[in-house]
Design a protein around this motif. Structure first.
Motif, PDB file in Angstrom:
ATOM      1  N   UNK A 191       0.673  -1.169   0.006  1.00  0.00           N
ATOM      2  CA  UNK A 191      -0.062   0.020   0.038  1.00  0.00           C
ATOM      3  C   UNK A 191       1.018   1.217   0.074  1.00  0.00           C
ATOM      4  N   UNK A 192       2.127   0.942   0.295  1.00  0.00           N
ATOM      5  CA  UNK A 192       2.920   2.298   0.425  1.00  0.00           C
ATOM      6  C   UNK A 192       3.294   2.742  -1.020  1.00  0.00           C
ATOM      7  N   UNK A 193       3.274   1.952  -2.025  1.00  0.00           N
ATOM      8  CA  UNK A 193       3.679   2.383  -3.345  1.00  0.00           C
ATOM      9  C   UNK A 193       2.197   2.840  -3.769  1.00  0.00           C
ATOM     10  N   UNK A 194       1.007   2.330  -3.468  1.00  0.00           N
ATOM     11  CA  UNK A 194      -0.093   2.749  -4.044  1.00  0.00           C
ATOM     12  C   UNK A 194      -0.397   4.310  -3.597  1.00  0.00           C
ATOM     13  N   UNK A 195      -0.037   4.602  -2.169  1.00  0.00           N
ATOM     14  CA  UNK A 195      -0.428   5.795  -1.762  1.00  0.00           C
ATOM     15  C   UNK A 195       0.399   6.907  -2.496  1.00  0.00           C
ATOM     16  N   UNK A 196       1.885   6.620  -2.679  1.00  0.00           N
ATOM     17  CA  UNK A 196       2.897   7.468  -3.017  1.00  0.00           C
ATOM     18  C   UNK A 196       2.646   7.692  -4.638  1.00  0.00           C
ATOM     19  N   UNK A 197       2.257   6.632  -5.265  1.00  0.00           N
ATOM     20  CA  UNK A 197       1.817   6.895  -6.801  1.00  0.00           C
ATOM     21  C   UNK A 197       0.663   7.655  -6.689  1.00  0.00           C
ATOM     22  N   UNK A 198      -0.263   7.525  -5.823  1.00  0.00           N
ATOM     23  CA  UNK A 198      -1.658   8.368  -6.047  1.00  0.00           C
ATOM     24  C   UNK A 198      -1.254   9.940  -5.572  1.00  0.00           C
ATOM     25  N   UNK A 199      -0.501   9.876  -4.613  1.00  0.00           N
ATOM     26  CA  UNK A 199      -0.076  11.440  -4.296  1.00  0.00           C
ATOM     27  C   UNK A 199       0.777  12.040  -5.539  1.00  0.00           C
ATOM     28  N   UNK A 201       0.288  11.095  -8.732  1.00  0.00           N
ATOM     29  CA  UNK A 201      -0.532  11.535  -9.748  1.00  0.00           C
ATOM     30  C   UNK A 201      -1.438  12.834  -9.510  1.00  0.00           C
ATOM     31  N   UNK A 202      -1.823  12.849  -8.134  1.00  0.00           N
ATOM     32  CA  UNK A 202      -2.662  13.906  -8.072  1.00  0.00           C
ATOM     33  C   UNK A 202      -2.224  15.532  -7.881  1.00  0.00           C
ATOM     34  N   UNK A 208       7.590  18.185  -6.556  1.00  0.00           N
ATOM     35  CA  UNK A 208       8.346  17.401  -6.430  1.00  0.00           C
ATOM     36  C   UNK A 208       7.899  16.126  -5.511  1.00  0.00           C
ATOM     37  N   UNK A 209       6.747  16.004  -5.423  1.00  0.00           N
ATOM     38  CA  UNK A 209       6.000  14.821  -5.074  1.00  0.00           C
ATOM     39  C   UNK A 209       5.926  13.471  -6.133  1.00  0.00           C
ATOM     40  N   UNK A 210       6.344  14.175  -7.125  1.00  0.00           N
ATOM     41  CA  UNK A 210       6.644  12.993  -8.336  1.00  0.00           C
ATOM     42  C   UNK A 210       7.514  12.072  -8.029  1.00  0.00           C
ATOM     43  N   UNK A 211       8.342  12.242  -7.079  1.00  0.00           N
ATOM     44  CA  UNK A 211       9.670  11.452  -6.681  1.00  0.00           C
ATOM     45  C   UNK A 211       9.132  10.669  -5.366  1.00  0.00           C
ATOM     46  N   UNK A 212       7.965  10.903  -4.881  1.00  0.00           N
ATOM     47  CA  UNK A 212       7.603  10.164  -3.723  1.00  0.00           C
ATOM     48  C   UNK A 212       7.689   8.624  -3.792  1.00  0.00           C
TER      49      UNK A 212
END
Length: 328
Positions: A191-199, A201-202, A208-212
């Motif tokens: 789920x950490x990957x899901x959350x980071x990719x969602x953040x 994308x949004x 810089x959240x593209x690197x999250x």
């Protein structure tokens, strides 16, 4: 977000998760990164002169990422709490003095030198003085990250995000905590990957959240290695070579090529995560470009994961990337 299952109990290693202090050789790292004004204000504060820090925070204004970064670094000084307390006594309505005192008490609580409740009370006072400022809530999030309950983590993160949806430090702290949850199913499913990719994308395209998601990869590796589920050598773990990891690295590097923000106060943290990931993935040419951009601004995480000397790990990876990237 739906309720989350209980946190994975992680065996304590010599290193700490992203956002927590790690003791290194004197002079090896500077948490101020490339912020010369912050370094000057910190030096003045060490000498007991708060005027420079006062002026710096006044100029910082509502640049929330920069304000959080500067206050967090100032708060790490051993006598910051005492200086901030005196400042607040002199200026009881100062949100800057209250925020510095709050973050300094949080720092002391994280080191076991302050009652966490006292730190929470200081954060509440700072939040009351500046309702729009996410920084006191960042202090509560740092405290909850290591000492608080799961509910406290998510409540503090929600308050930060309500005030600044793209808060860089807050997202890193949440990812580091979420990475400690047990995974089910496939190795790359968490789920950490899901959350980071969602953040990512949004967020706006230039955020810089593209690197999250790259940060999430490093934090998850920290947990896997600490619990014996991944090799201690990150380059030999295969963690950065799966289909999802390759997609994340490609997106992160492409974002850097197109959108890198030279002015973001915490950009070197992202650059170090990208350089580390590309080094571990066996992509020396891309890593070498990032190392040149990083220059002298190495960061502790993720080079310390899982229990390495970060200074040695950084310089070894940099030398190897430059050597392999040279034309034959």
């Amino acid at each position: 977000m739906s309720p989350l299952p209980p946190l994975l109990v992680v065996r304590r290693a010599r290193t700490e998760p992203s956002g927590a202090p790690v003791q290194d050789a004197p002079g090896a790292y500077d948490d101020a990164l490339d912020d010369a004004e912050l370094r000057a204000a910190r030096a003045a504060l060490v000498q007991g002169r708060r005027h420079t820090a006062r002026s710096l925070l006044l100029r910082t204004g509502d640049d929330w990422d920069r304000r959080g970064h500067r206050l967090t670094v100032l708060a790490r000084e051993p006598y910051a709490a005492a200086w901030a307390f005196d400042w607040l006594q002199a200026e009881p309505a100062s949100p800057d003095a209250a925020a510095l005192l709050a973050l300094a008490r949080v720092q002391r609580a994280l080191r076991g030198r302050e009652d966490p409740e006292r730190a929470r009370a200081a954060c509440a006072r700072a939040a009351a003085l500046a309702p729009a400022d996410p920084t006191p809530w960042l202090g509560l999030l740092r405290l909850a990250r290591l000492l608080g309950s799961e509910r406290e983590v998510f409540d503090a993160f929600a308050e930060v995000r309500r005030r600044h949806p793209e808060h860089h430090h807050a997202h890193h702290l949440l990812v580091s905590r979420l990475a400690e949850r047990p995974a089910g199913g496939r190795f790359e499913s968490h789920e950490v990957y899901d959350l980071a990719e969602l953040a990512a994308a949004e967020a706006p395209a230039d955020s810089p959240l593209a690197v999250l998601p790259v940060v999430a990869l490093a934090e998850r590796y920290r947990v896997l290695a600490a619990t014996g589920l991944a090799p201690a050598d990150p380059a030999a773990s295969g963690h950065w070579s799966g289909p999802r990891a390759r997609r994340i690295l490609r997106a992160g590097f492409d974002w850097w090529l197109e959108w890198e923000h030279d002015e973001h106060p915490r950009r070197h943290i992202d650059l170090n995560h990208l350089a580390h990931a590309l080094s571990c993935a066996g992509r020396p040419a891309e890593a070498a470009a990032l190392f040149r951009r990083i220059g002298a601004h190495a960061t502790r995480a993720p080079w310390c994961y899982p229990h390495h000397d970060p200074w040695i790990a950084f310089h070894t990876a940099r030398a190897r990337a430059h050597a392999l990237a040279l034309p034959s």
